[in-house]
Design a protein around this motif. Structure first.
Motif, mmCIF file in Angstrom:
data_model
loop_
_atom_site.group_PDB
_atom_site.id
_atom_site.type_symbol
_atom_site.label_atom_id
_atom_site.label_comp_id
_atom_site.label_asym_id
_atom_site.label_seq_id
_atom_site.Cartn_x
_atom_site.Cartn_y
_atom_site.Cartn_z
ATOM 1 N N PRO A 1 0.896 -0.853 -0.399
ATOM 2 C CA PRO A 1 0.325 -0.073 0.211
ATOM 3 C C PRO A 1 1.005 1.522 0.090
ATOM 4 N N LEU A 2 1.896 1.376 0.359
ATOM 5 C CA LEU A 2 3.406 2.572 0.827
ATOM 6 C C LEU A 2 3.605 2.937 -1.056
ATOM 7 N N LEU A 3 3.521 1.917 -2.329
ATOM 8 C CA LEU A 3 3.417 2.219 -3.348
ATOM 9 C C LEU A 3 2.460 2.202 -4.338
ATOM 10 N N SER A 4 2.748 3.003 -5.613
ATOM 11 C CA SER A 4 2.222 2.500 -6.555
ATOM 12 C C SER A 4 1.051 1.504 -6.571
ATOM 13 N N SER A 5 -0.088 2.115 -6.949
ATOM 14 C CA SER A 5 -1.729 1.164 -7.151
ATOM 15 C C SER A 5 -1.049 -0.252 -8.437
ATOM 16 N N ARG A 6 -0.197 0.517 -9.711
ATOM 17 C CA ARG A 6 -0.016 0.060 -10.879
ATOM 18 C C ARG A 6 0.635 -0.839 -10.907
ATOM 19 N N LEU A 7 1.770 -0.982 -9.596
ATOM 20 C CA LEU A 7 2.860 -2.035 -9.283
ATOM 21 C C LEU A 7 2.021 -3.226 -9.484
ATOM 22 N N ARG A 8 2.643 -4.646 -10.454
ATOM 23 C CA ARG A 8 2.178 -5.597 -10.346
ATOM 24 C C ARG A 8 2.924 -6.552 -9.539
ATOM 25 N N TRP A 9 2.626 -7.351 -8.395
ATOM 26 C CA TRP A 9 3.183 -8.309 -7.460
ATOM 27 C C TRP A 9 2.807 -9.709 -7.243
ATOM 28 N N HIS A 10 3.911 -10.887 -7.352
ATOM 29 C CA HIS A 10 3.574 -11.982 -7.271
ATOM 30 C C HIS A 10 4.045 -12.438 -5.968
ATOM 31 N N PHE A 11 3.507 -13.876 -5.231
ATOM 32 C CA PHE A 11 3.870 -14.447 -4.235
ATOM 33 C C PHE A 11 4.836 -15.256 -4.801
ATOM 34 N N ILE A 12 6.415 -15.426 -4.393
ATOM 35 C CA ILE A 12 6.787 -16.318 -4.665
ATOM 36 C C ILE A 12 7.358 -17.476 -2.708
ATOM 37 N N GLY A 13 6.572 -17.344 -2.290
ATOM 38 C CA GLY A 13 7.523 -18.419 -0.890
ATOM 39 C C GLY A 13 6.677 -19.199 -0.486
ATOM 40 N N HIS A 14 5.946 -19.533 0.120
ATOM 41 C CA HIS A 14 5.486 -20.957 1.023
ATOM 42 C C HIS A 14 4.353 -20.579 1.566
ATOM 43 N N LEU A 15 2.828 -20.477 0.654
ATOM 44 C CA LEU A 15 1.753 -19.870 1.574
ATOM 45 C C LEU A 15 0.823 -20.241 2.280
ATOM 46 N N GLN A 16 1.254 -19.631 3.949
ATOM 47 C CA GLN A 16 0.409 -20.467 5.083
ATOM 48 C C GLN A 16 -0.888 -20.085 4.371
ATOM 49 N N LYS A 17 -1.886 -20.839 4.727
ATOM 50 C CA LYS A 17 -3.156 -21.635 4.798
ATOM 51 C C LYS A 17 -3.355 -19.828 5.295
ATOM 52 N N ASN A 18 -3.378 -20.038 6.777
ATOM 53 C CA ASN A 18 -4.067 -18.777 7.383
ATOM 54 C C ASN A 18 -3.988 -17.308 6.677
ATOM 55 N N LYS A 19 -2.995 -17.423 5.318
ATOM 56 C CA LYS A 19 -2.550 -16.187 5.518
ATOM 57 C C LYS A 19 -3.590 -15.936 3.791
ATOM 58 N N ILE A 20 -4.638 -16.881 3.078
ATOM 59 C CA ILE A 20 -4.404 -16.725 1.920
ATOM 60 C C ILE A 20 -5.698 -16.040 1.656
ATOM 61 N N ARG A 21 -6.242 -15.248 2.549
ATOM 62 C CA ARG A 21 -7.695 -14.260 2.345
ATOM 63 C C ARG A 21 -6.632 -13.007 1.930
ATOM 64 N N HIS A 22 -6.005 -12.337 2.834
ATOM 65 C CA HIS A 22 -5.054 -11.799 2.377
ATOM 66 C C HIS A 22 -4.483 -11.408 1.226
ATOM 67 N N ALA A 23 -3.783 -12.899 0.845
ATOM 68 C CA ALA A 23 -2.635 -12.824 -0.204
ATOM 69 C C ALA A 23 -3.937 -12.726 -1.209
ATOM 70 N N LEU A 24 -4.622 -13.046 -1.528
ATOM 71 C CA LEU A 24 -5.452 -12.754 -2.755
ATOM 72 C C LEU A 24 -5.387 -11.969 -3.342
ATOM 73 N N PRO A 25 -6.023 -11.057 -3.094
ATOM 74 C CA PRO A 25 -6.720 -9.842 -3.529
ATOM 75 C C PRO A 25 -4.752 -9.040 -4.083
ATOM 76 N N LEU A 26 -4.027 -9.458 -3.150
ATOM 77 C CA LEU A 26 -2.203 -8.649 -3.286
ATOM 78 C C LEU A 26 -2.100 -8.871 -4.337
ATOM 79 N N PHE A 27 -2.090 -10.137 -4.885
ATOM 80 C CA PHE A 27 -0.765 -11.034 -5.955
ATOM 81 C C PHE A 27 -1.869 -11.156 -7.199
#
Ligand SMILES: *Cc1c(COP(=O)(O)O)cnc(C)c1O
Length: 226
Positions: A67-93
């Motif tokens: 959120p500190l950066l331009s909303s035009r950037l694109r982000w990939h999640f490259i790590g091991h995704l923990q189950k309890n983080k899925i809901r937060h991760a979905l809209p970001l990556f």
């Protein structure tokens, strides 16, 4: 910060060189600038040098930084995704590189359905059979690919791997070959398209490109040591 622009330029040139060397076009390869453990100011320096795609491996860190950066950037999640983080991760990556088990893919499917999302994913393969690493073994991937393909919310776009750490870039080559050949066999046997191969980091991305990488994940060579 100026160093980041210089580093990016060098990495881009090395990508272009490795592409030409293997008869590929530089624009077939996308550079994921891995900004994990680096602050937003350093990401911004890379943005000013023309980079728009970044990789993060921790959801909590990404939630603070993105959120500190331009909303035009694109982000990939490259790590091991923990189950309890899925809901937060979905809209970001826009792409999840490290989907490493059927159970995780099923959780992702369920939460994506609840939240109306359609995540794009790469399946992580543990090509060297290292006990310390996440990922499907090649055999398990074959056994579970039908089940994975039935998860209608997910778009399976390819495979990802992290080979054993070695000081010699060329030592990674055989693992990159394993991943490419596995992808080719899965495409033929399951009649699917798996266009992406995410492989290659700071030490070995040129070799990965020679062996077919479409996404290289480069951190240290751009941002310096973590
Ligand atoms: C940290 C990380 C990278 C980047 O590694 P560097 O050696 O700094 O380029 C690439 N892929 C994954 C999965 C990572 O966790």
């Amino acid at each position: 910060m100026e160093q980041i622009a210089v580093n990016l330029e060098r990495v881009r040139e090395q990508i272009a060189q490795a592409a030409r060397k293997s008869g590929r076009l530089p624009n077939e390869i996308e550079l994921v600038a891995v900004s994990k453990a680096h602050p937003a100011e350093k990401v911004q320096a890379a943005v000013e040098a023309g980079q728009t795609l970044f990789g993060e491996s921790r959801v909590q860190e990404a939630r603070a930084k993105i959120p500190l950066l331009s909303s035009r950037l694109r982000w990939h999640f490259i790590g091991h995704l923990q189950k309890n983080k899925i809901r937060h991760a979905l809209p970001l990556f826009e792409l999840f590189h490290g989907i490493d088990s059927l159970a995780l893919a099923q959780d992702l499917q369920r939460i994506a359905e609840e939240d109306g999302m359609r995540p794009r994913v790469l399946l992580e393969v543990n090509v060297a059979g290292e006990a310390s690493k996440h990922g499907f073994s090649p055999e398990r991937l074959r056994e579970e690919l039908d089940a994975l393909l039935s998860l209608g919310r997910l778009t399976l776009e390819g495979l990802m791997t992290i080979p054993p750490l070695t000081p010699e870039a060329d030592a990674s080559r055989r693992y990159f070959v394993i991943l490419r050949e596995l992808r080719d066999r899965m495409e033929t046997d399951f009649k699917v398209k798996l266009p992406h191969l995410s492989m290659g980091m700071s030490g070995d991305f040129a070799v990965a490109i020679e062996e077919g990488a479409t996404l290289v994940r480069v951190g240290t060579a751009i941002f310096g040591a973590r």
